[in-house]
Write a protein that holds these residues in place. Structure first.
Motif, short mmCIF file in Angstrom:
data_model
loop_
_atom_site.label_atom_id
_atom_site.label_comp_id
_atom_site.label_asym_id
_atom_site.label_seq_id
_atom_site.Cartn_x
_atom_site.Cartn_y
_atom_site.Cartn_z
N MET A 154 -4.70 -30.43 109.53
CA MET A 154 -6.04 -29.98 109.85
C MET A 154 -6.88 -29.89 108.59
SD MET A 154 -7.19 -26.34 111.53
CE MET A 154 -8.91 -25.81 111.43
N GLN A 155 -8.16 -30.18 108.73
CA GLN A 155 -9.13 -30.02 107.65
C GLN A 155 -10.24 -29.08 108.15
OE1 GLN A 155 -9.16 -32.78 104.38
NE2 GLN A 155 -7.62 -31.26 104.81
N ILE A 156 -10.90 -28.40 107.23
CA ILE A 156 -11.95 -27.45 107.60
C ILE A 156 -13.26 -27.84 106.93
CG2 ILE A 156 -10.35 -25.53 107.96
CD1 ILE A 156 -11.27 -24.54 105.13
N ASP A 157 -14.34 -27.20 107.36
CA ASP A 157 -15.63 -27.40 106.71
C ASP A 157 -16.30 -26.05 106.53
OD1 ASP A 157 -16.61 -26.72 109.22
OD2 ASP A 157 -17.16 -28.78 109.74
N ILE A 158 -17.48 -26.05 105.95
CA ILE A 158 -18.19 -24.80 105.68
C ILE A 158 -18.50 -24.06 106.97
CG2 ILE A 158 -20.35 -23.83 104.79
CD1 ILE A 158 -20.32 -25.98 102.64
N ASN A 159 -18.83 -24.81 108.01
CA ASN A 159 -19.14 -24.18 109.30
C ASN A 159 -17.95 -23.41 109.83
OD1 ASN A 159 -21.40 -23.97 111.14
ND2 ASN A 159 -20.16 -25.10 112.61
N TRP A 160 -16.75 -23.99 109.68
CA TRP A 160 -15.53 -23.32 110.12
C TRP A 160 -15.33 -22.02 109.35
CZ3 TRP A 160 -11.13 -21.42 107.98
CH2 TRP A 160 -10.05 -21.15 108.82
N HIS A 210 -10.92 -28.90 96.61
CA HIS A 210 -9.74 -29.76 96.74
C HIS A 210 -8.71 -29.42 95.66
CE1 HIS A 210 -13.02 -31.85 98.77
NE2 HIS A 210 -12.09 -32.22 99.61
N SER A 211 -8.56 -28.13 95.41
CA SER A 211 -7.60 -27.69 94.40
C SER A 211 -6.17 -27.89 94.88
CB SER A 211 -7.83 -26.21 94.08
OG SER A 211 -6.82 -25.72 93.23
N ARG A 212 -5.32 -28.33 93.96
CA ARG A 212 -3.90 -28.48 94.28
C ARG A 212 -3.14 -27.18 94.12
NH1 ARG A 212 -1.87 -34.14 91.48
NH2 ARG A 212 -3.65 -35.44 92.09
N THR A 213 -3.65 -26.28 93.31
CA THR A 213 -2.89 -25.09 92.94
C THR A 213 -3.43 -23.79 93.54
OG1 THR A 213 -4.19 -24.88 90.91
CG2 THR A 213 -2.12 -26.11 90.78
N ARG A 214 -4.70 -23.78 93.96
CA ARG A 214 -5.29 -22.56 94.51
C ARG A 214 -5.83 -22.86 95.90
NH1 ARG A 214 -8.95 -19.39 90.28
NH2 ARG A 214 -8.36 -17.72 91.71
N LEU A 215 -5.23 -22.20 96.90
CA LEU A 215 -5.65 -22.45 98.28
C LEU A 215 -6.96 -21.76 98.60
CD1 LEU A 215 -2.22 -22.12 100.13
CD2 LEU A 215 -3.33 -24.17 99.23
N ASN A 268 -9.15 -27.95 100.74
CA ASN A 268 -8.79 -28.91 101.79
C ASN A 268 -7.73 -29.90 101.31
OD1 ASN A 268 -9.79 -28.72 104.37
ND2 ASN A 268 -11.63 -29.91 104.01
N TYR A 269 -7.15 -29.64 100.16
CA TYR A 269 -6.22 -30.62 99.58
C TYR A 269 -4.97 -30.80 100.44
CZ TYR A 269 -3.61 -33.24 96.11
OH TYR A 269 -2.90 -34.22 95.45
N TYR A 270 -4.52 -29.69 101.07
CA TYR A 270 -3.30 -29.76 101.86
C TYR A 270 -3.61 -29.73 103.35
CZ TYR A 270 -1.05 -28.76 97.42
OH TYR A 270 -0.66 -28.83 96.11
N ASP A 314 6.15 -27.38 99.05
CA ASP A 314 6.55 -28.16 100.21
C ASP A 314 5.39 -28.49 101.15
OD1 ASP A 314 9.26 -28.10 99.44
OD2 ASP A 314 9.47 -26.07 100.27
N MET A 315 4.19 -28.28 100.68
CA MET A 315 3.03 -28.54 101.54
C MET A 315 2.63 -30.01 101.44
SD MET A 315 0.71 -25.12 100.87
CE MET A 315 -0.35 -25.44 102.28
N LYS A 316 2.23 -30.58 102.57
CA LYS A 316 1.84 -31.99 102.61
C LYS A 316 0.38 -32.14 102.23
CE LYS A 316 4.95 -34.16 105.94
NZ LYS A 316 5.00 -34.94 107.20
N LYS A 317 0.12 -33.15 101.41
CA LYS A 317 -1.25 -33.49 101.07
C LYS A 317 -1.95 -33.97 102.34
CE LYS A 317 -3.88 -36.67 98.15
NZ LYS A 317 -3.78 -37.73 97.13
N ALA A 318 -3.19 -33.57 102.50
CA ALA A 318 -3.94 -33.98 103.68
C ALA A 318 -4.07 -35.49 103.71
CB ALA A 318 -5.33 -33.34 103.66
N TYR A 319 -3.78 -36.08 104.88
CA TYR A 319 -3.86 -37.51 105.06
C TYR A 319 -3.10 -38.25 103.95
CZ TYR A 319 -7.21 -36.40 108.62
OH TYR A 319 -7.80 -35.87 109.74
N GLU A 320 -1.85 -37.85 103.84
CA GLU A 320 -0.99 -38.41 102.80
C GLU A 320 -0.92 -39.93 102.90
OE1 GLU A 320 3.26 -37.22 100.76
OE2 GLU A 320 2.80 -36.58 102.77
#
Length: 216
Positions: free
Chosen positions: A1-7, A33-38, A63-65, A122-128
């Motif tokens: 799943m990906q999110i946006d500002i509206n979400w 799109h940070s890899r280290t900070r959600l 939105n990186y993961y 162990d998290m998957k990159k979005a749209y790997e």
């Protein structure tokens, strides 16, 4: 799943009422799109006559993961706890101290999975498999009295300043804010002032129709 500002905005408003009695100020929202900070919560401080004022609160999610909605919501609640503590003026023992952990445990009793830190190992990159993660753009659409139309990709940090500026320009008869993942905006600079790219009426209609409106 990906999110946006509206979400983020919709969920923030829902949780603000449900868990914080509607007391939190609505911050600026942004998707990174940070890899280290959600997630992040930032603010600015100014001191005058010995008194410190906090302002310009902002909450961002990455939105990186590829996360589930439950995971994104837990990250958002984590940042909302930080906002609540900062806004209330309460002094915690550390950034994730006694006050933070107490609020976290209370919310987790409602089924959330808020944590002090989250490993991304162990998290998957979005749209790997894709070279780029889905990007989100904050877009300003403007119509002027003489029939011209403009689209701008806006730096979220300056959106509210630009929105206030719009109110003072007589030539602007209509404007709207949108979010989109449309790669058409990829090569446009993220502006910090009131300016944009002039487009035809056809392009203007097709782009604004396809984007998600957002209200400040």
């Amino acid at each position: 799943m990906q999110i946006d500002i509206n979400w983020i905005q919709e969920n923030f408003r829902m949780f603000n009422v449900r868990y914080f009695d509607g007391s939190l100020p609505e911050p600026r929202f942004h998707v990174g799109h940070s890899r280290t900070r959600l997630g992040t919560m930032s603010l600015k401080r100014k001191t005058r006559w010995g008194r410190t004022q906090l302002y310009d609160f902002a909450i961002g999610l990455s939105n990186y993961y590829d996360q589930t909605e439950q995971q994104f919501r837990s990250v958002l609640l984590h940042e909302m706890i930080h906002l609540s503590i900062a806004h209330s003026g309460v002094r915690d023992t550390s950034p994730h101290g006694v006050v933070f952990r107490g609020m976290m445990e209370r919310l987790n009793q409602d089924g959330w999975n808020i944590s002090v830190t989250t490993t991304t190992r162990d998290m998957k990159k979005a749209y790997e498999g894709s070279k780029t993660v889905i990007r989100e753009y904050l877009v300003l659409a403007i119509e002027t009295a003489d029939g011209r139309r403009f689209l701008s990709s806006v730096n979220p940090k300056f959106a509210r300043t630009i929105d206030r500026r719009i109110q003072t320009v007589r030539e602007i008869i209509r404007h709207g804010w949108y979010t989109t993942g449309d790669r058409w905006f990829e090569d446009m600079p993220k502006v910090r002032s009131l300016r944009g790219r002039r487009v035809t009426a056809e392009v203007y209609r097709s782009k604004t129709t396809a984007m998600t409106p957002i209200i400040f």
